[in-house]
Design an enzyme around this catalytic site. Structure first.
Site, PDB file in Angstrom:
ATOM      1  N   SER A  17      14.812 -94.824 -33.605  1.00 35.97           N
ATOM      2  CA  SER A  17      15.583 -93.661 -33.171  1.00 35.97           C
ATOM      3  C   SER A  17      16.262 -94.010 -31.847  1.00 35.97           C
ATOM      4  O   SER A  17      15.592 -94.444 -30.905  1.00 35.97           O
ATOM      5  CB  SER A  17      14.659 -92.447 -32.997  1.00 35.97           C
ATOM      6  OG  SER A  17      15.375 -91.350 -32.472  1.00 35.97           O
ATOM      7  N   TRP A  82      21.932 -84.307 -32.308  1.00 32.73           N
ATOM      8  CA  TRP A  82      21.379 -85.105 -33.409  1.00 32.73           C
ATOM      9  C   TRP A  82      20.084 -85.785 -32.953  1.00 32.73           C
ATOM     10  O   TRP A  82      19.048 -85.698 -33.624  1.00 32.73           O
ATOM     11  CB  TRP A  82      22.412 -86.141 -33.841  1.00 32.73           C
ATOM     12  CG  TRP A  82      21.945 -87.144 -34.864  1.00 32.73           C
ATOM     13  CD1 TRP A  82      20.930 -88.042 -34.753  1.00 32.73           C
ATOM     14  CD2 TRP A  82      22.485 -87.331 -36.172  1.00 32.73           C
ATOM     15  NE1 TRP A  82      20.801 -88.797 -35.875  1.00 32.73           N
ATOM     16  CE2 TRP A  82      21.755 -88.384 -36.771  1.00 32.73           C
ATOM     17  CE3 TRP A  82      23.526 -86.736 -36.878  1.00 32.73           C
ATOM     18  CZ2 TRP A  82      22.027 -88.844 -38.052  1.00 32.73           C
ATOM     19  CZ3 TRP A  82      23.786 -87.205 -38.157  1.00 32.73           C
ATOM     20  CH2 TRP A  82      23.048 -88.235 -38.740  1.00 32.73           C
ATOM     21  N   ASN A  85      17.233 -83.215 -32.287  1.00 31.50           N
ATOM     22  CA  ASN A  85      16.650 -82.681 -33.527  1.00 31.50           C
ATOM     23  C   ASN A  85      15.851 -83.756 -34.263  1.00 31.50           C
ATOM     24  O   ASN A  85      14.826 -83.468 -34.882  1.00 31.50           O
ATOM     25  CB  ASN A  85      17.758 -82.144 -34.431  1.00 31.50           C
ATOM     26  CG  ASN A  85      18.277 -80.805 -33.967  1.00 31.50           C
ATOM     27  OD1 ASN A  85      17.552 -80.020 -33.348  1.00 31.50           O
ATOM     28  ND2 ASN A  85      19.552 -80.519 -34.233  1.00 31.50           N
ATOM     29  N   GLU A  86      16.336 -84.995 -34.187  1.00 30.58           N
ATOM     30  CA  GLU A  86      15.605 -86.104 -34.790  1.00 30.58           C
ATOM     31  C   GLU A  86      14.263 -86.284 -34.096  1.00 30.58           C
ATOM     32  O   GLU A  86      13.232 -86.531 -34.740  1.00 30.58           O
ATOM     33  CB  GLU A  86      16.436 -87.380 -34.688  1.00 30.58           C
ATOM     34  CG  GLU A  86      15.845 -88.577 -35.417  1.00 30.58           C
ATOM     35  CD  GLU A  86      16.795 -89.758 -35.389  1.00 30.58           C
ATOM     36  OE1 GLU A  86      17.556 -89.932 -36.363  1.00 30.58           O
ATOM     37  OE2 GLU A  86      16.785 -90.515 -34.385  1.00 30.58           O
ATOM     38  N   LEU A  87      14.260 -86.147 -32.774  1.00 28.94           N
ATOM     39  CA  LEU A  87      13.009 -86.279 -32.015  1.00 28.94           C
ATOM     40  C   LEU A  87      12.023 -85.176 -32.381  1.00 28.94           C
ATOM     41  O   LEU A  87      10.814 -85.429 -32.491  1.00 28.94           O
ATOM     42  CB  LEU A  87      13.304 -86.254 -30.517  1.00 28.94           C
ATOM     43  CG  LEU A  87      12.095 -86.447 -29.601  1.00 28.94           C
ATOM     44  CD1 LEU A  87      11.487 -87.830 -29.806  1.00 28.94           C
ATOM     45  CD2 LEU A  87      12.493 -86.244 -28.133  1.00 28.94           C
TER      46      LEU A  87
END
Length: 405
Positions: A17, A82, A85-87
């Protein structure tokens, strides 16, 4: 890197990520290459478009199916909805699926991530203005940043080179994967004692192992130069194709002297030949290298080399191994316990005998057991003799006589 049965749910070893604009062509690309060169299966989204907020379903699935997640925090990381929200998804999966999340602080102070200061504070000021109706969403971002920045095993590259940071992270993951991949040995009776002794003799530190090359000499059907080509290709990451063993020997001495390696030469029966062309001298390899030789002939090991002799199983492990094959799920009664001691006594700590006899007596009644034990006194099991003959035939006449006593 081999996966164990206990980790069969994982499709990837690592999920990366990162903020694409910050590190895609620099730190993250180097990290991705080293991970893959080490055989660590890594997911990196090469087509990520971080302008939106919705994470594609395939990306969520990749996060869920990755055993480790590396999060590269850069100065503008928090500007991306992005990434945030990915985290959040990553930290949810950590709780649900017990993944290991490793934060890397790339030119950013961990406290700035943890407490949203400096560039992270500025990013959140903009988010709170732009998304003022989504207070709960912004709070989830803050919680995820705080929790991830507090995790153990992090790497702060501000006081080290990119290469050192990457080496630290890759070795951290590699060592954990190695332990997992060896979990299939948990039911191998007596293995822990041997592994502990061998590890002690090898005296391997945290940074000693870089590349592993293992093969079985007995399976080679294409000549010594074929083995040299395999070894050189694996260790140098470059295709090797030498047609004779002398050329291969020269290249072994030239191309590996700067590398730390672990080489296992299995079942050596001709020291001068195999070692001359595969590990002719210690200065062929870099500092920290280890060469392991397995052989049935103790005299093939150099007098200055460290020797570990694999001994027969002690009584308590012999009984454990026999029970494992004869009963599978515990001992039925005291009669079978007494008979088992007789079998173990005849096996004399030989694992093969314990396995073969245990399996042959599984689910048999007590009459068969007594008959079998009587036969053991006079007639060794043919299956055991057949497999032991490999070791027997490799001995000289004097040692063969000792073997038969």
């Amino acid at each position: 890197m081999a996966s164990s049965s206990s980790s069969s749910r994982w499709s990837y070893d690592v999920f990366l990520s990162f903020r694409g604009e910050d590190t895609r062509k620099t730190f993250t690309s180097h990290l991705y290459k080293v991970l893959n060169d080490k055989g660590i299966k890594t997911f990196q989204d090469d087509k990520r478009l971080e302008y939106g907020a919705t994470i594609p379903e395939e990306l969520c699935k990749a996060i869920e199916e990755s055993q480790f997640v590396i999060v590269v925090f850069s100065k503008s990381y928090a500007t991306s909805r992005w990434c945030l929200n990915e985290l959040v998804k990553i930290m949810e999966c950590k709780t649900q699926f017990k993944q290991t999340v490793i934060p890397i602080f790339y030119d950013v102070d961990p406290s700035h991530v943890r407490n949203q200061k400096e560039s992270f504070a500025k990013a959140f000021e903009e988010h709170e203005t732009k998304y003022k109706d989504d207070v709960e969403g912004i709070q989830r971002w803050r919680i995820a940043l705080n929790a991830s920045a507090n995790l153990k095993g992090s790497c702060d590259n501000r006081d080290k080179t990119d290469a050192d940071c990457i080496r630290q992270i890759v070795e951290q993951i590699s060592s954990k994967l190695c332990k997992i991949s060896l979990s299939y040995l948990q039911n191998v009776v007596g293995i822990d004692t041997h592994l502990e002794k061998i590890e002690s003799l090898l005296a391997i530190g945290i940074n000693d192992i870089r590349i592993v090359g293992i093969w079985d000499i007995k399976e080679n059907k294409h000549g010594m130069h074929s083995l040299q080509n395999i070894l050189l290709t694996k260790l140098s990451r470059e295709k090797a194709n030498y047609n004779n063993e002398e050329d291969g020997k020269h290249q072994m001495a030239c191309r590996l002297r700067s590398k730390k390696v672990l080489i296992v030469l299995d079942d050596i029966d001709d020291k001068d030949y195999y070692l001359e062309y595969l590990a002719g001298h210690l200065d062929w390899f870099g500092n920290g290298s280890r060469i392991i030789i397995t052989t049935r002939d103790k005299h093939l090991i150099g007098k200055n080399d460290v020797i570990y002799e694999v001994t027969a199983l002690p009584d308590h492990e012999s009984i454990q191994l026999f029970y494992q094959h004869a009963f599978r799920k515990g001992v039925p009664d005291e009669h079978f316990k007494d008979l088992s001691l007789n079998v173990v006594n005849y096996a004399k700590g030989l694992p093969l005998a314990l396995k073969v006899w245990g399996s042959s007596l599984h689910n048999r009644d007590i009459t068969v057991w007594k008959s079998a034990i009587e036969q053991m006194k006079n007639n060794p099991n043919s299956k055991i003799v057949e497999k032991l003959r490999i070791s027997y035939d490799g001995l000289d006449s004097t040692h063969q006589e000792i073997f038969l006593i």
